[in-house]
Design an enzyme around this catalytic site. Sequence first.
Site, short mmCIF file in Angstrom:
data_model
loop_
_atom_site.label_atom_id
_atom_site.label_comp_id
_atom_site.label_asym_id
_atom_site.label_seq_id
_atom_site.Cartn_x
_atom_site.Cartn_y
_atom_site.Cartn_z
N ASP A 191 -19.97 5.42 1.93
CA ASP A 191 -18.71 5.73 2.62
C ASP A 191 -18.55 7.24 2.72
O ASP A 191 -18.19 7.79 3.76
CB ASP A 191 -17.51 5.22 1.83
CG ASP A 191 -17.31 3.73 1.91
OD1 ASP A 191 -16.89 3.16 0.91
OD2 ASP A 191 -17.57 3.16 2.97
N GLU B 161 -10.28 7.10 7.49
CA GLU B 161 -9.85 6.15 6.46
C GLU B 161 -10.05 6.73 5.06
O GLU B 161 -9.33 6.40 4.13
CB GLU B 161 -10.67 4.88 6.61
CG GLU B 161 -10.31 3.79 5.66
CD GLU B 161 -11.36 2.70 5.63
OE1 GLU B 161 -11.14 1.68 6.29
OE2 GLU B 161 -12.41 2.89 4.98
P1 AHG Z 1 -13.65 -1.13 4.56
O1 AHG Z 1 -15.01 -1.45 4.07
O2 AHG Z 1 -13.64 -0.05 5.61
O3 AHG Z 1 -12.66 -0.85 3.45
O4 AHG Z 1 -13.07 -2.40 5.36
C1 AHG Z 1 -13.11 -3.68 4.79
C2 AHG Z 1 -12.22 -4.55 5.59
C3 AHG Z 1 -12.85 -5.21 6.80
O5 AHG Z 1 -14.04 -4.70 7.23
C4 AHG Z 1 -13.01 -6.65 6.40
O6 AHG Z 1 -12.78 -7.49 7.49
C5 AHG Z 1 -11.98 -6.84 5.35
O7 AHG Z 1 -11.78 -5.59 4.74
C6 AHG Z 1 -12.40 -7.83 4.33
O8 AHG Z 1 -11.33 -8.05 3.47
P2 AHG Z 1 -11.32 -9.28 2.45
O9 AHG Z 1 -12.42 -9.01 1.45
O10 AHG Z 1 -9.95 -9.22 1.86
O11 AHG Z 1 -11.55 -10.54 3.24
MN MN Z 2 -12.88 -0.85 7.36
MN MN Z 3 -14.37 1.95 5.50
#
Ligand code: AHG
Ligand code: MN
Ligand code: MN
Length: 346
Positions: free
Chosen positions: A69, A92
């Site tokens: 990230d 983000e």
């Molecule tokens: P990120 O990795 O940028 O934090 O985003 C994660 C998000 C998205 O990509 C995904 O659909 C969702 O979080 C999954 O959440 P759950 O594990 O709660 O289902």
């Molecule tokens: Mn995301």
């Molecule tokens: Mn992300």
Amino acid sequence: MSRIVTLDEFIIQRQKDFPYASGELTGLLRDIGVAAKIVNREVNKAGLVSILGVANAENATGDEVQKLDLYANDKLIDCLKNSGECCGIASEENEGFISIPSIESKKAKYVVVFDPLDGSSNIDVNVSVGTIFGIYRRKSKDTGPCEMEDFLQKGSELVAGGYVIYGTSTILVYSTGSGVNGFTLDPSIGEFCLSHRDIKIPDRGNYYSVNQGYYLKFDVEMRRYIDYCSDLNLRLRYIGSMVSDVHRTLFKGGIFLYPNTRKFPKGKLRILYECNPLSFIVEQAGGKAVTCDMDRILDIKPTELHQRSSIAIGSPGMIDEMRDFVQKYSMPTPYVENGASNGTPA
Ligand code: AHG
Ligand code: MN
Ligand code: MN
């Protein structure tokens, strides 16, 4: 055999379609393409180096931050800082926005918002992740630094949006508001090549995509709609990486849902970095994207950078059908004397 068209060639050919055809947006999109190639290189060799894993930090919204990230965030910021076309960034992974000083007193007109690595909890197990980005024309005067109002724009004001998915192949999909096109990275020449011209989402699909583990935490109308999808024998697919789930939905048709839960009463996904760019793409491909109250995502006026929303996104016929369930089963918000309400049916 028809000649390949690279992303750079395509962007230049399409420059006339841009609302402000000055070449600046062209340059910015090309710079994002370069950053995507750098991130792709690291994602691909992630298993070979000690870049995998958790970086022992939390980001602005409290998530565990993965090393990749941070790497992806740094690379995107570097590329955009040197672009000369971008006066500010909101990521983000950063609490506030980053103001970029002008290069050789050039007045940059755009700000860029992004989720540098979406689905990053999947990295360690070799599942597809992606980068999501949006580009806005700044609202503040170009004589000074960018301001918060430049980022808190409705998604309908995006001048470009897109994503890169680092999957079995690496694909960049973007739109500048006149259709959606996809480019597959050819590793042998290091170029994104036009592979999916004028993408259109099917009116319906055989898939629904939701974290069914939270079923009991969803509002009743969402539970009834999910039951209906199951009754129809639709196939459940949930990768846990929104960019990958939406990518499948875009090509195969279907619906992706992330409703409100008790943990995330206003939805989990971020409006600026996730919901808006992907809604822009899906709408441009003929689909729809709404909150679970059926408000159009792109019409939300955000009031803070890391604001979240519920979302239902995908095939237009399926979003319309979901509307019937929302209308039929939504409970009125209970009246509370002092005006406060948690939105939970009494
Ligand atoms: P990120 O990795 O940028 O934090 O985003 C994660 C998000 C998205 O990509 C995904 O659909 C969702 O979080 C999954 O959440 P759950 O594990 O709660 O289902
Ligand atoms: Mn995301
Ligand atoms: Mn992300």
